[in-house]
Design an enzyme around this catalytic site. Structure first.
Site, short mmCIF file in Angstrom:
data_model
loop_
_atom_site.label_atom_id
_atom_site.label_comp_id
_atom_site.label_asym_id
_atom_site.label_seq_id
_atom_site.Cartn_x
_atom_site.Cartn_y
_atom_site.Cartn_z
N LYS A 102 -22.99 -9.83 10.80
CA LYS A 102 -22.79 -8.67 11.60
C LYS A 102 -23.53 -7.65 11.05
O LYS A 102 -24.33 -7.74 9.79
CB LYS A 102 -21.41 -8.29 11.42
CG LYS A 102 -20.43 -9.28 12.18
CD LYS A 102 -20.47 -9.32 13.73
CE LYS A 102 -19.28 -10.44 14.30
NZ LYS A 102 -19.70 -10.82 15.64
N SER B 286 -23.46 -12.39 19.65
CA SER B 286 -22.94 -11.17 19.20
C SER B 286 -23.79 -10.20 18.51
O SER B 286 -23.53 -9.06 18.30
CB SER B 286 -21.86 -11.37 18.38
OG SER B 286 -22.24 -12.01 17.08
#
Length: 297
Positions: free
Chosen positions: A148, A78
């Protein structure tokens, strides 16, 4: 007779005197050896010292993990191409202790806010892995943590329309340098505009079309945002493998003028504040002058 008896006992007294002499000699040698009258002690063997050294090392490792730096393993794609699956990153845990909050553009590790990793099954670690994870020498496989990039912080307004860029406080982000090649900023999941509550952050993965980030959890409490309290720290460097060693700086697009509304608000008030600060002494000086003139008149 008494003298003779005493004289007869002198030979028997000599060995006793000799013992004193030997004792004194031993004391003298001891004094030369260690300076306090005791014999010189042999140094402890390395093997006897080893458990103590290991214990100290483990305590230091645990303290470093708890308060300074911790290693984390990247479990997915990701964050490509910034981070690859299997990379080990070092996370700064010290600055949050001094009140530092996440900033736009930082890559951060945070605990699952609730519901983000419900469908993810982590492999069961063995005893050795659990121990090494506990002292910080190995990333934990049990903790439900995510990694993230921070896109917006408390007070920001963020949005992204289809075929458009991510916009923060009216400023379009140039995210091409760090998002996965061929990805669009948000075509898979457009969103906003959303105003981020104070004390929370909006996060997105660099591999936009392969990241279940804030966009995909807007139905959960917090509306897809993450509390600052859930943030473990900022990832500062890729430490392993060696051939991928790299720092993780904040992209320049997050430093563009006008994106920080709080700073802009402060700057907009600055001229007025300086004007008031400069006017007060002038008013006071004029009042004193008028007072003196009236008194003199």
């Amino acid at each position: 007779m008494a003298v003779g008896a005493r004289s007869g006992h002198e030979p028997e007294d000599r060995p006793e005197h000799s013992d004193h002499a030997e004792s004194a000699g031993a004391t003298a040698e001891g004094a030369v050896g260690d300076g306090d009258g005791r014999g010189q002690q042999k140094p402890r063997s390395f093997w006897k010292e080893l458990p103590l050294l290991i214990g100290i090392a483990l305590v230091l490792a645990l303290l470093i993990k708890t308060f300074l730096v911790q290693a984390f393993s990247i479990p997915s794609e990701s964050m490509q191409n910034t981070l690859q699956r299997g990379d080990r990153v070092l996370v700064d845990k010290l600055t949050p202790w001094f009140g530092s909050e996440p900033e736009r553009g930082e890559v951060v590790v945070f605990h699952d806010p609730g519901g983000w990793l419900d469908d993810t099954q982590a492999p069961e670690p063995n005893v050795v892995q659990k121990f090494l994870s506990f002292i910080g020498l190995m990333p934990s496989a049990e903790e439900k943590d995510l990694i993230k990039r921070v896109i917006a912080v408390g007070g920001d307004t963020v949005e992204c329309k289809k075929d458009g860029p991510v916009v923060v406080n009216g400023k379009a982000l140039d995210d091409k340098p760090f998002i996965f090649p061929g990805n669009t900023p948000c075509n898979d999941e457009p969103f906003g505009p959303i105003t981020i509550p104070e004390g929370r952050i909006w996060v997105m993965g660099d591999h936009r079309q392969n990241s279940l980030d804030s966009r995909y959890h807007q139905e959960l409490p917090g509306g897809g945002t993450v509390s600052n309290d859930e943030v473990v720290g900022r990832a500062i460097v890729v430490a392993w493998p060696i051939n991928r060693w790299a720092t993780l700086p904040i992209p320049k697009t997050f430093d563009q003028p006008g994106i920080n509304t709080k700073v802009n608000a402060a700057m907009s008030l600055a001229p007025g504040a300086l004007g008031v600060a400069g006017a007060v002494p002038l008013v006071l000086w004029r009042r004193r002058r008028l007072t003196r003139e009236r008194t003199a008149g």
